[in-house]
Write an enzyme that holds these catalytic residues in place. Structure first.
Site, PDB file in Angstrom:
ATOM      1  N   ARG A  60       0.830  -1.208   0.000  1.00  0.00           N
ATOM      2  CA  ARG A  60       0.000   0.000   0.000  1.00  0.00           C
ATOM      3  C   ARG A  60       0.866   1.261   0.000  1.00  0.00           C
ATOM      4  NH1 ARG A  60      -3.749   2.406   4.608  1.00  0.00           N
ATOM      5  NH2 ARG A  60      -5.124   3.702   3.334  1.00  0.00           N
ATOM      6  N   HIS A  64       0.647   4.521  -2.603  1.00  0.00           N
ATOM      7  CA  HIS A  64       0.427   5.880  -2.108  1.00  0.00           C
ATOM      8  C   HIS A  64       1.600   6.794  -2.458  1.00  0.00           C
ATOM      9  CE1 HIS A  64      -3.189   5.703   0.724  1.00  0.00           C
ATOM     10  NE2 HIS A  64      -3.182   4.565   0.061  1.00  0.00           N
ATOM     11  N   ASN A  91      -3.248   9.607   4.178  1.00  0.00           N
ATOM     12  CA  ASN A  91      -2.113   8.718   4.449  1.00  0.00           C
ATOM     13  C   ASN A  91      -1.954   8.346   5.913  1.00  0.00           C
ATOM     14  OD1 ASN A  91      -1.142   8.405   1.813  1.00  0.00           O
ATOM     15  ND2 ASN A  91       0.073  10.283   1.909  1.00  0.00           N
ATOM     16  N   HIS A 191      -5.948  -5.573  -3.420  1.00  0.00           N
ATOM     17  CA  HIS A 191      -6.882  -5.645  -2.301  1.00  0.00           C
ATOM     18  C   HIS A 191      -7.168  -7.084  -1.884  1.00  0.00           C
ATOM     19  CE1 HIS A 191      -8.750  -1.330  -2.688  1.00  0.00           C
ATOM     20  NE2 HIS A 191      -7.492  -1.344  -2.274  1.00  0.00           N
TER      21      HIS A 191
END
Length: 324
Positions: A60, A64, A91, A191
């Site tokens: 992840r 980001h 975040n 995911h």
């Protein structure tokens, strides 16, 4: 030293001749730090032995980072004023184990190759490694990124996908980074790992629309399970697995979940409910091989987003702070 200098010269020529901004190459550190991938892999494996969260947290973190300022490790910067990229509301939920994984790997690399390997490249390598540790596909990582010089919380808003996005919003955001709708659907497969806090999808359970309290695209039994795990006014620190079937394995179960109405976010389930993307979801649900191939291709493309190369940026000595 002559061979090392020659290799650096060759890499520089490749970048200049290509004329392409953000040109990366495999084995970029072949002479300057030939064991870098092994060093990172060892550090990642050690961290993983301490906690499974290492895997989804690092994966992840890479997403980001790349979607804000490009893949330049700007998300790793820590600010005493609380105004760095990592401090933004989008975040703040990034798990600390992802940051720690990269920091520990950087320390190990610096011990053998001081001032040579960027934090951005270490994050890219570590991301590949956690995918493999979870049973996902292996792939070669393109390298040559340099670390960015800007990390501002104020520059994050609107740069990351939201859980309520529809297909057009998702497609447009990814297209801004030269990623196709097909790439977006493949990357969404990440995911299959990780977790989410209840408030990110509570509206689908308790206040979807005036006529449908519960999102009708949710499988009824799955909706009941979610309500049990995430009752109204639940502790905001409570989180549940994104994939209710195989949450610790990188596989194509995510797409099977979508077909069965078990996508956790609206932005997940819409990939199946929208006819424009439904066929790709079905293809990935039916073929792990096809999904893995698409994921690898999309990850390599993602890793090229907004990269700094050549004389741009810097090689940070400490991933959490700029050199000066």
């Amino acid at each position: 030293m002559e061979r090392r200098g020659l290799y650096v010269l060759i890499v520089a020529i490749i970048i200049i001749v290509s004329g392409a901004e953000g040109q990366l190459v495999e084995n970029f550190y072949g002479f300057t730090c030939p064991n870098v991938e092994f060093i990172v892999q060892q550090a990642v494996s050690t961290k993983f032995s301490q906690t499974f969260v290492t895997i989804p947290a690092t994966l992840r973190l890479f997403f980001h980072d790349c979607f804000v300022e490009g893949c330049d490790a700007s998300v790793l910067i820590a600010s005493p004023n609380g105004d760095a990229e990592k401090d933004s509301s989008d975040n703040i939920s990034l798990a600390g184990d992802g940051f720690d994984t990269v920091i520990k790997a950087k320390e190990a690399v610096e011990a053998q190759c001081p001032g040579v390997v960027s934090c951005a490249d270490i994050l890219a390598i570590a991301t590949r490694d956690v995918v493999m540790l979870a049973g996902g596909p292996a792939y070669n990582v393109e390298l040559g990124r340099r670390d960015g010089l800007i990390s501002k919380a104020s520059r994050v808003a609107g740069k990351l996908p939201e859980p309520h996005f529809n297909l057009n919003q998702l497609t447009t955001m990814f297209a801004n980074h030269n990623l196709s709708q097909f790439d977006m659907i493949a990357l969404s497969g990440a995911h299959t790992l990780g977790f989410s806090h209840c408030d990110r999808f509570a509206n689908r359970l308790y206040s979807f629309t005036s006529s449908n309290t519960v999102d009708p695209s949710l499988d009824p039994e799955y909706a009941k399970q979610l309500m049990q795990m995430c009752p109204q006014k639940v502790d905001p620190s409570i989180a549940i697995n994104m994939d209710p079937v195989t949450p610790r394995t990188f596989d194509n179960e995510y797409y099977k979940n979508l077909v069965g109405g078990k996508g956790l976010f609206t932005s997940d389930q819409v990939l199946f409910t929208d006819e424009a993307s439904q066929r790709t979801v079905n293809d990935f649900a039916n073929s792990a091989f096809e999904f893995n191939g698409a994921f690898v291709s999309a990850m390599r493309k993602l890793g090229r987003v907004g990269v700094k190369t050549g004389n741009q940026g810097e090689i940070r000595l400490d991933c959490t702070r700029f050199n000066s």
